[in-house]
Design a protein around this motif. Sequence first.
Motif, mmCIF file in Angstrom:
data_model
loop_
_atom_site.group_PDB
_atom_site.id
_atom_site.type_symbol
_atom_site.label_atom_id
_atom_site.label_comp_id
_atom_site.label_asym_id
_atom_site.label_seq_id
_atom_site.Cartn_x
_atom_site.Cartn_y
_atom_site.Cartn_z
ATOM 1 N N TYR A 1 -3.818 88.892 32.096
ATOM 2 C CA TYR A 1 -3.500 87.708 31.706
ATOM 3 C C TYR A 1 -3.824 86.857 32.893
ATOM 4 O O TYR A 1 -3.812 87.292 34.290
ATOM 5 C CB TYR A 1 -2.106 87.426 31.476
ATOM 6 C CG TYR A 1 -0.993 87.725 32.337
ATOM 7 C CD1 TYR A 1 -0.206 88.886 32.317
ATOM 8 C CD2 TYR A 1 -0.381 86.612 33.187
ATOM 9 C CE1 TYR A 1 0.856 89.060 33.173
ATOM 10 C CE2 TYR A 1 0.322 86.969 34.049
ATOM 11 C CZ TYR A 1 1.141 88.152 34.258
ATOM 12 O OH TYR A 1 1.910 88.474 34.857
ATOM 13 N N ILE B 1 -10.749 86.576 42.399
ATOM 14 C CA ILE B 1 -10.955 88.008 42.216
ATOM 15 C C ILE B 1 -12.705 87.965 41.807
ATOM 16 O O ILE B 1 -13.129 87.231 41.384
ATOM 17 C CB ILE B 1 -10.539 88.814 40.964
ATOM 18 C CG1 ILE B 1 -9.005 88.825 40.995
ATOM 19 C CG2 ILE B 1 -11.232 90.146 40.653
ATOM 20 C CD1 ILE B 1 -8.349 89.173 39.922
ATOM 21 N N ARG C 1 -3.518 98.164 28.259
ATOM 22 C CA ARG C 1 -3.735 97.849 29.741
ATOM 23 C C ARG C 1 -3.207 96.272 29.663
ATOM 24 O O ARG C 1 -2.995 95.194 28.557
ATOM 25 C CB ARG C 1 -4.874 97.707 29.918
ATOM 26 C CG ARG C 1 -5.733 96.700 29.465
ATOM 27 C CD ARG C 1 -7.253 97.329 29.337
ATOM 28 N NE ARG C 1 -8.330 96.184 28.655
ATOM 29 C CZ ARG C 1 -9.044 95.329 29.544
ATOM 30 N NH1 ARG C 1 -8.997 95.247 30.576
ATOM 31 N NH2 ARG C 1 -9.786 94.555 28.894
ATOM 32 N N ASP D 1 -10.709 99.905 33.338
ATOM 33 C CA ASP D 1 -9.885 100.808 34.491
ATOM 34 C C ASP D 1 -8.738 100.163 35.390
ATOM 35 O O ASP D 1 -8.065 100.968 36.040
ATOM 36 C CB ASP D 1 -10.824 101.459 35.560
ATOM 37 C CG ASP D 1 -11.698 102.329 34.697
ATOM 38 O OD1 ASP D 1 -11.312 102.975 33.806
ATOM 39 O OD2 ASP D 1 -13.001 102.792 35.235
ATOM 40 N N HIS D 2 -8.712 98.907 35.262
ATOM 41 C CA HIS D 2 -7.678 98.244 35.897
ATOM 42 C C HIS D 2 -6.918 97.286 34.929
ATOM 43 O O HIS D 2 -7.114 96.684 34.107
ATOM 44 C CB HIS D 2 -8.516 97.448 37.085
ATOM 45 C CG HIS D 2 -8.903 98.237 38.169
ATOM 46 N ND1 HIS D 2 -10.269 98.419 38.127
ATOM 47 C CD2 HIS D 2 -8.421 98.642 39.267
ATOM 48 C CE1 HIS D 2 -10.682 99.042 39.262
ATOM 49 N NE2 HIS D 2 -9.493 99.473 39.876
ATOM 50 N N ASP D 3 -5.663 96.956 35.577
ATOM 51 C CA ASP D 3 -4.963 96.001 35.042
ATOM 52 C C ASP D 3 -5.022 94.745 35.946
ATOM 53 O O ASP D 3 -5.227 94.526 36.983
ATOM 54 C CB ASP D 3 -3.456 96.510 35.114
ATOM 55 C CG ASP D 3 -3.067 97.460 34.211
ATOM 56 O OD1 ASP D 3 -3.598 97.476 33.006
ATOM 57 O OD2 ASP D 3 -2.106 98.538 34.314
ATOM 58 N N TYR D 4 -4.853 93.461 35.104
ATOM 59 C CA TYR D 4 -4.881 92.306 35.906
ATOM 60 C C TYR D 4 -3.663 91.483 35.558
ATOM 61 O O TYR D 4 -3.654 90.511 34.278
ATOM 62 C CB TYR D 4 -6.307 91.494 35.556
ATOM 63 C CG TYR D 4 -7.349 92.272 35.912
ATOM 64 C CD1 TYR D 4 -8.061 92.170 37.310
ATOM 65 C CD2 TYR D 4 -8.236 93.164 35.253
ATOM 66 C CE1 TYR D 4 -8.960 92.593 37.880
ATOM 67 C CE2 TYR D 4 -9.256 93.829 35.893
ATOM 68 C CZ TYR D 4 -9.693 93.858 37.117
ATOM 69 O OH TYR D 4 -10.954 94.398 37.694
ATOM 70 N N TYR D 5 -2.824 91.548 36.442
ATOM 71 C CA TYR D 5 -1.669 90.540 36.187
ATOM 72 C C TYR D 5 -1.849 89.167 37.002
ATOM 73 O O TYR D 5 -2.496 89.218 38.180
ATOM 74 C CB TYR D 5 -0.474 91.054 37.086
ATOM 75 C CG TYR D 5 0.045 92.395 36.343
ATOM 76 C CD1 TYR D 5 1.278 92.535 35.609
ATOM 77 C CD2 TYR D 5 -0.492 93.637 36.895
ATOM 78 C CE1 TYR D 5 1.484 93.618 35.060
ATOM 79 C CE2 TYR D 5 0.115 95.036 36.396
ATOM 80 C CZ TYR D 5 1.121 94.752 35.477
ATOM 81 O OH TYR D 5 1.581 96.067 34.813
ATOM 82 N N ASN D 6 -1.638 88.035 36.242
ATOM 83 C CA ASN D 6 -1.524 86.980 36.877
ATOM 84 C C ASN D 6 -2.898 86.690 37.570
ATOM 85 O O ASN D 6 -2.974 86.184 38.794
ATOM 86 C CB ASN D 6 -0.464 86.965 37.761
ATOM 87 C CG ASN D 6 0.238 85.592 37.827
ATOM 88 O OD1 ASN D 6 0.003 84.716 37.069
ATOM 89 N ND2 ASN D 6 0.845 85.173 38.951
ATOM 90 N N ASP E 1 -13.093 95.406 32.602
ATOM 91 C CA ASP E 1 -13.281 96.455 33.193
ATOM 92 C C ASP E 1 -12.089 97.383 32.780
ATOM 93 O O ASP E 1 -10.997 97.046 33.243
ATOM 94 C CB ASP E 1 -13.198 96.034 34.773
ATOM 95 C CG ASP E 1 -12.561 96.974 35.901
ATOM 96 O OD1 ASP E 1 -12.409 98.081 35.538
ATOM 97 O OD2 ASP E 1 -11.927 96.440 36.814
ATOM 98 N N PHE F 1 0.712 93.379 28.433
ATOM 99 C CA PHE F 1 0.418 91.949 28.329
ATOM 100 C C PHE F 1 -0.907 91.325 27.795
ATOM 101 O O PHE F 1 -1.851 92.259 28.521
ATOM 102 C CB PHE F 1 0.786 90.871 29.280
ATOM 103 C CG PHE F 1 2.222 90.834 29.851
ATOM 104 C CD1 PHE F 1 3.439 91.163 28.800
ATOM 105 C CD2 PHE F 1 2.660 90.580 31.068
ATOM 106 C CE1 PHE F 1 4.590 91.099 29.245
ATOM 107 C CE2 PHE F 1 3.838 90.499 31.503
ATOM 108 C CZ PHE F 1 4.836 90.958 30.536
#
Lengths: 367, 487
Positions: free
Chosen positions: A320, A149, A317, A139-144, A137, A220
């Motif tokens: 992780y 989700i 983006r 359009d989003h960043d996924y930190y940690n 996806d 990252f």
Amino acid sequence: MRGPKRSLEVLMTGGSGFLGRGIVERLLTQHPEWRISILDLHPPPDNLRKRIAQFIPADISSAQSVNNAFVEYSPDLVVHTAGIVPARKDRYSTDPKQWEKVKAINYGGTRNVLDAAMSSGCRKFLYTSSCTVIIDDLDHDYYNMDESIPVGRATLHYGKSKGMAESYVLAPELASLGLQACALRPATIIGPEDTAVMSLIHDLIRKGETYFIVGDGENFYDWMYIDNAVQAHILAIENLLTTQTAAGQAFFISNQEPVYFWDAFAFIWAQFGHVPKYRIHIPTAIAWFVALILEIMTWFTGNAPTIDRGSVKDGMRTHYSNNAKAMKVLGYMPEVPLTEGIRRACDGYKKHLAAQAAQNGETKKER
Amino acid sequence: MPSLNTIAYYLFHVGELRSIVQWSVWHNPVHERDESKESENLKRCFHFLKLTSRSFASVIQELHPELLVPMTVFYLVLRGLDTIEDDMTIDIGPKEPLLRDFHKHLEDEEWTFDGSGPNEKDRSLLVEFNCVAKEFNKMKKEYQVIIKDIAKKMGNGMADYCKDAAFNKEGVQTVQDYEQYCHYVAGLVGEGCTRMFVEGKLANPVLLQRPELIESMGQFLQQTNIIRDIHEDNVDKRYFWPKEVWSKYVKSLPDLFLPENRELALQCQSEMVLIALRRADECLFYMAGVREQSVFNFVAIPQSMAIATLELCFNNYTMFERNIKITKGQACHLMTQSTQNLQLVCDIFREYARKIHRKNRPQDPHFLDISIACANIEKFIESIFPTQTARTLPKSGEQRPTAVDPETEERRKREEAESRQDMIYIMLAVVTTLVIISGSMIGVAWFFGARFDLAFSAMKDGVKEISGKMGAAAPAASPSEAVHVEL
């Protein structure tokens, strides 16, 4: 704990592939008493074929082909790693035909294998999902990111199809029929025998595209070395055969060493003796615009663009995963650190390049 | 009086000058010493504190009243030990029992020591050490026990190093020895401080159950100092960089300073920085356990200075040529930031982690490990202060991409339409204001006789001139083109 009468039957789909081969080899050493079969479109290398119980040629996208494989065969556990990874320009494809193809293998194939396995009486299923079920996806960043989700935002064909398959595998309807299934979501896997990821990064040297960084270069990316991915699969298999605490669950797995995206690339290039003399940061908006122009131009000419808007977004983006769940439930702990893993992968790719060069030399001589 | 160089520096670094002014004008100590209630003896102790410490004197004096005296005494005790250990005029014969028994003199209000060399800058502290003992005896028993215990451990550790011939001749051998050395000189201090914080109920008692966090605090500071001081220590022929590390690059540590070994020196330096950098996330973790503001300042200031120093050293060859340190302006900025809250300290750590990441060179063998260590600092910060931007999912994570029911969907659409309408009104208001303001300004200018017609015609000429030049330049380019064709 295990069936005392006969030795455990394990079916490995995609056992001829990069990850599948690794898992089969580790199972053969760690559990020599088990009978391992490989179901794949292509046969495994000879040295591996000699050591397994049987090779079943089948095309998972065809229900008929898969059902034939399960005639008079009932494994105790299926590890389903087979699938297709649309790479390079296909990764960002929006072509409906291409989607049908990817879906037929990743989603349809998973249904075919699981349905056939269940009709044969098998109730244990380990599915190799992917972290892309969340991160495809753009359009989003996924930190940690963790498993809380919900799946369903992925738009790229790969992550979308893997997510659909994962939801099917972990659905409560099948669990109520006694299925104990578990899904692993590895980050991008690298290793000495991989050529897909390495060639992608290595090719940039030849193309002269190592001088550019899209965005600020502070985003990252998460990687995983093959041995660690294999280890996680072995732990999940053992869990399904013993405590079954992983049943019905999905787990993110990675090396747990997220690193600046462009640094991993630079490190790989350096292993091949290439250090860019300068690096230009291209502001995101400009890169996106250039990609758009290139896409329009190549749409007329019919060629594949080197960069497109998808790869621009992919390169700037952050994503992780947090493996706390896999560590707690499966006891997963990465064994090979990332730096060592990438070094080994590069050494492997150097051998591959040398072999390729030698082969080219020979064919030239023959001519 | 600042030197000419300093003045020139701050003329070009106004931001740093601002930090200095900001710190000196706006910094309010959380607690202040009440000198009216202090005995002559205690004043004498503070006198020695200021005399012996450059950096710690002010933060200690701003500590919570509960810890003010214990921490001052603790500092002076450690300084006393350090003065004996460093003193090369004292033979190992008398030095060993002095170090090992130092903790026994803490209660002895008669004990003083005047055997220090004449050039020891802190010798006067030992000559009047009984004033420290007097304060020691007045403190709470609990603090006495802690200080005595640490003094005993440290004195014995120091004595072991003084006796260790190989260490004195060749310096530190393995990385483990190196961390052991840092443990004796800094890790123990961290242990003592933490026990006192917890005793004073100013930090989370859980910290005592995480000794690795306490250890990292001391290691991070001490290792940074050891890295930065390489030039000075080499002049003094004292070697703290472990052989296990430098032997990968050069045959003997002084070889690092040879001009032909420049690249190797930088690689060795980056390995040392890497070892220290891996401690940084645990330091942040520790600081999250501190409850009281003055204690937080006390622990955070040195840590921020350390990460800034580490960044200054990283990939900086000057470190091998002369002593380097962060500027006063930078230090003031760091102090202002470190005396507020954990988030600002995290911001500093993130800022310097990124600076190190940017200075990182792919040809360095530790390139990726350093990158991972920097990313790890950011990852840790992310776990306590999650990033929230337009590109992250809303925190609940429950929000489905599709609407749940038609009613909510309808409401959402209505709200969106409303906000769009609001947006249009705002834009309209902004444009109207701009038109009115610029219109009235131009009108006033015209009223006072501004000649817009002249300006326009000048502009027209200018445009003509430029296009004319471009036309003239075009043919000039053709001869070189011809050359290319011929080639």
